[in-house]
Design a protein around this motif. Structure first.
Motif, PDB file in Angstrom:
ATOM      1  N   LYS A 184      27.367  48.321  36.552  1.00  8.95           N
ATOM      2  CA  LYS A 184      28.782  48.069  36.291  1.00  8.95           C
ATOM      3  C   LYS A 184      29.426  47.308  37.443  1.00  8.95           C
ATOM      4  CE  LYS A 184      29.273  52.099  33.277  1.00  8.95           C
ATOM      5  NZ  LYS A 184      29.857  53.458  33.103  1.00  8.95           N
ATOM      6  N   THR A 185      28.992  47.611  38.665  1.00  9.88           N
ATOM      7  CA  THR A 185      29.503  46.875  39.822  1.00  9.88           C
ATOM      8  C   THR A 185      29.042  45.420  39.772  1.00  9.88           C
ATOM      9  OG1 THR A 185      29.458  48.891  41.162  1.00  9.88           O
ATOM     10  CG2 THR A 185      29.543  46.784  42.342  1.00  9.88           C
ATOM     11  N   ALA A 186      27.780  45.212  39.388  1.00  9.37           N
ATOM     12  CA  ALA A 186      27.255  43.850  39.280  1.00  9.37           C
ATOM     13  C   ALA A 186      28.017  43.061  38.218  1.00  9.37           C
ATOM     14  CB  ALA A 186      25.761  43.894  38.939  1.00  9.37           C
ATOM     15  N   ILE A 187      28.355  43.699  37.108  1.00 12.31           N
ATOM     16  CA  ILE A 187      29.125  43.038  36.055  1.00 12.31           C
ATOM     17  C   ILE A 187      30.495  42.610  36.599  1.00 12.31           C
ATOM     18  CG2 ILE A 187      30.377  43.468  33.893  1.00 12.31           C
ATOM     19  CD1 ILE A 187      27.949  45.081  32.958  1.00 12.31           C
ATOM     20  N   TRP A 188      31.141  43.501  37.353  1.00 13.56           N
ATOM     21  CA  TRP A 188      32.473  43.205  37.899  1.00 13.56           C
ATOM     22  C   TRP A 188      32.402  41.967  38.791  1.00 13.56           C
ATOM     23  CZ3 TRP A 188      35.069  42.637  42.473  1.00 13.56           C
ATOM     24  CH2 TRP A 188      36.462  42.757  42.433  1.00 13.56           C
ATOM     25  N   PHE A 189      31.398  41.919  39.671  1.00 12.23           N
ATOM     26  CA  PHE A 189      31.271  40.782  40.578  1.00 12.23           C
ATOM     27  C   PHE A 189      30.884  39.505  39.833  1.00 12.23           C
ATOM     28  CE2 PHE A 189      31.006  43.968  44.026  1.00 12.23           C
ATOM     29  CZ  PHE A 189      31.868  43.381  44.937  1.00 12.23           C
ATOM     30  N   ALA A 190      29.961  39.618  38.873  1.00 10.44           N
ATOM     31  CA  ALA A 190      29.502  38.424  38.164  1.00 10.44           C
ATOM     32  C   ALA A 190      30.632  37.768  37.371  1.00 10.44           C
ATOM     33  CB  ALA A 190      28.345  38.784  37.238  1.00 10.44           C
TER      34      ALA A 190
ATOM     35  N   LEU B 267      25.113  28.330  28.786  1.00 15.20           N
ATOM     36  CA  LEU B 267      26.008  28.101  29.917  1.00 15.20           C
ATOM     37  C   LEU B 267      26.454  26.651  30.022  1.00 15.20           C
ATOM     38  CD1 LEU B 267      25.625  31.044  30.768  1.00 15.20           C
ATOM     39  CD2 LEU B 267      25.288  30.243  33.107  1.00 15.20           C
ATOM     40  N   PRO B 268      25.548  25.676  30.064  1.00 15.05           N
ATOM     41  CA  PRO B 268      26.032  24.289  30.122  1.00 15.05           C
ATOM     42  C   PRO B 268      26.746  23.857  28.845  1.00 15.05           C
ATOM     43  CG  PRO B 268      23.637  24.346  29.942  1.00 15.05           C
ATOM     44  CD  PRO B 268      24.081  25.753  30.190  1.00 15.05           C
ATOM     45  N   ALA B 269      26.334  24.418  27.689  1.00 12.22           N
ATOM     46  CA  ALA B 269      26.984  24.048  26.431  1.00 12.22           C
ATOM     47  C   ALA B 269      28.453  24.457  26.435  1.00 12.22           C
ATOM     48  CB  ALA B 269      26.262  24.688  25.248  1.00 12.22           C
ATOM     49  N   TYR B 270      28.747  25.624  27.044  1.00 14.62           N
ATOM     50  CA  TYR B 270      30.125  26.125  27.102  1.00 14.62           C
ATOM     51  C   TYR B 270      30.778  25.859  28.456  1.00 14.62           C
ATOM     52  CZ  TYR B 270      29.694  28.347  22.567  1.00 14.62           C
ATOM     53  OH  TYR B 270      29.549  28.579  21.212  1.00 14.62           O
ATOM     54  N   ARG B 271      30.112  25.016  29.289  1.00 18.36           N
ATOM     55  CA  ARG B 271      30.657  24.581  30.572  1.00 18.36           C
ATOM     56  C   ARG B 271      30.954  25.764  31.486  1.00 18.36           C
ATOM     57  NH1 ARG B 271      34.984  20.178  28.090  1.00 18.36           N
ATOM     58  NH2 ARG B 271      33.445  18.961  26.912  1.00 18.36           N
ATOM     59  N   VAL B 272      30.007  26.667  31.571  1.00 14.23           N
ATOM     60  CA  VAL B 272      30.146  27.859  32.406  1.00 14.23           C
ATOM     61  C   VAL B 272      29.151  27.771  33.553  1.00 14.23           C
ATOM     62  CG1 VAL B 272      30.006  30.380  32.465  1.00 14.23           C
ATOM     63  CG2 VAL B 272      30.855  29.224  30.402  1.00 14.23           C
ATOM     64  N   ARG B 273      29.606  27.998  34.751  1.00 11.34           N
ATOM     65  CA  ARG B 273      28.693  28.021  35.896  1.00 11.34           C
ATOM     66  C   ARG B 273      28.065  29.411  36.005  1.00 11.34           C
ATOM     67  NH1 ARG B 273      30.525  31.312  39.627  1.00 11.34           N
ATOM     68  NH2 ARG B 273      32.761  31.648  39.915  1.00 11.34           N
ATOM     69  N   PRO B 274      26.865  29.503  36.536  1.00  9.51           N
ATOM     70  CA  PRO B 274      26.270  30.827  36.772  1.00  9.51           C
ATOM     71  C   PRO B 274      26.934  31.485  37.969  1.00  9.51           C
ATOM     72  CG  PRO B 274      24.823  29.121  37.616  1.00  9.51           C
ATOM     73  CD  PRO B 274      25.947  28.409  36.911  1.00  9.51           C
ATOM     74  N   THR B 275      26.754  32.784  38.090  1.00  9.05           N
ATOM     75  CA  THR B 275      27.301  33.488  39.237  1.00  9.05           C
ATOM     76  C   THR B 275      26.670  32.966  40.530  1.00  9.05           C
ATOM     77  OG1 THR B 275      27.517  35.640  40.341  1.00  9.05           O
ATOM     78  CG2 THR B 275      25.600  35.337  38.948  1.00  9.05           C
ATOM     79  N   LEU B 276      27.460  32.910  41.581  1.00  7.71           N
ATOM     80  CA  LEU B 276      26.955  32.484  42.881  1.00  7.71           C
ATOM     81  C   LEU B 276      26.069  33.555  43.511  1.00  7.71           C
ATOM     82  CD1 LEU B 276      30.225  30.894  44.328  1.00  7.71           C
ATOM     83  CD2 LEU B 276      28.324  29.736  43.164  1.00  7.71           C
TER      84      LEU B 276
END
Length: 250
Positions: A241-247, A133-142
């Motif tokens: 699948k719902t969790a994936i959509w939100f994340a 995540l930090p290597a690709y500059r991606v924030r985690p889901t809130l």
């Protein structure tokens, strides 16, 4: 309270139990690049677990390839990659918590070693995404605190219904996650800027195979004999699948 959570989510202050983890089977630095055939998931039962093979070297940390990949991607492909990685991190976090909930109930039974082995794989996956995540500059889901609580509750509650119900949850979750990893392998294969990206391809393929193995183990452990098996798997699959959509979005 938010600062420690963000630090833990990015892997800067990982939980103590994640500091020393077993390696994921089949992971080896310099593994051959997957081909188009790798994109298709193994059918249930076709993947034979290799439970006696010696552990390979631990996964290597992200390299300069992450920076090169970010430079090559167009904005749309970059957003898609960010969404995939954010889902991966959230999913592996939730998976660890599901197994921890199940182990709280079944850890001292004959199912304990199997559940602990699968939990170990998920911890390895989570540690890798804590690096990516930090290597690709991606924030985690809130929504990470929600996945944390919901994952544990799902694991604990399913285990109270018996080992078959616990493994029914495994089958449902791992089916959805294996499909998600296949989607990522297709994305890598179809994106010109990622054709030479071996690290992500290797991660997605190895972790997909691990999840498929967990699915197979769940079926071997009589998941289909769980009370209300079809209802359990349908509800859990929809929830995943719902969790994936939100994340992807939050």
């Amino acid at each position: 309270m938010l600062a420690p959570l963000r630090a833990r989510a990015f892997g800067w202050e990982p939980a103590r139990k994640l500091l020393s983890l077993p390696t994921s089977r089949g992971w080896a630095s310099g593994a051959p690049e997957s081909t188009k055939s790798d994109i298709e998931a193994s059918p249930s039962g076709a993947h034979e677990p290799s439970r006696t093979s010696p552990p390979p070297p631990p996964p290597s940390p992200p390299t300069s390839s992450a920076r090169e990949t970010l430079r090559r991607l167009d904005p749309e492909a970059l957003r898609t990659l960010e969404a995939h990685l954010r889902v991966d991190h959230a999913g592996e976090w939730g998976a660890v918590r599901i197994y921890e909930g199940q182990l709280a109930v079944l850890g001292k039974t004959s199912e304990g070693p199997t559940l602990e082995e699968m939990a170990g794989h998920e911890r390895v996956h989570l540690r890798k995404f804590n690096e990516l995540l930090p290597a690709y500059r991606v924030r985690p889901t809130l929504l990470l605190p929600l996945w944390d609580a919901a994952g544990y509750a799902l694991g604990f509650g399913s285990a109270l219904l018996g080992k078959e119900a616990a493994y029914a949850v495994t089958v449902a979750v791992e089916t959805v996650i294996a499909e998600h990893y296949n989607d990522q392998l297709r994305f890598v294969h179809q994106t010109d800027a990622l054709r030479d990206e071996t690290e992500l391809r290797q991660v997605f393929k190895q972790f997909r195979d691990d999840e498929q193995e967990h699915l197979d183990i769940g079926l071997e452990k009589d998941a289909e004999r769980a009370p209300f098996y079809k209802a359990i798997t349908a509800v859990v699959s929809t929830g995943c699948k719902t969790a994936i959509w939100f994340a992807k979005r939050v």
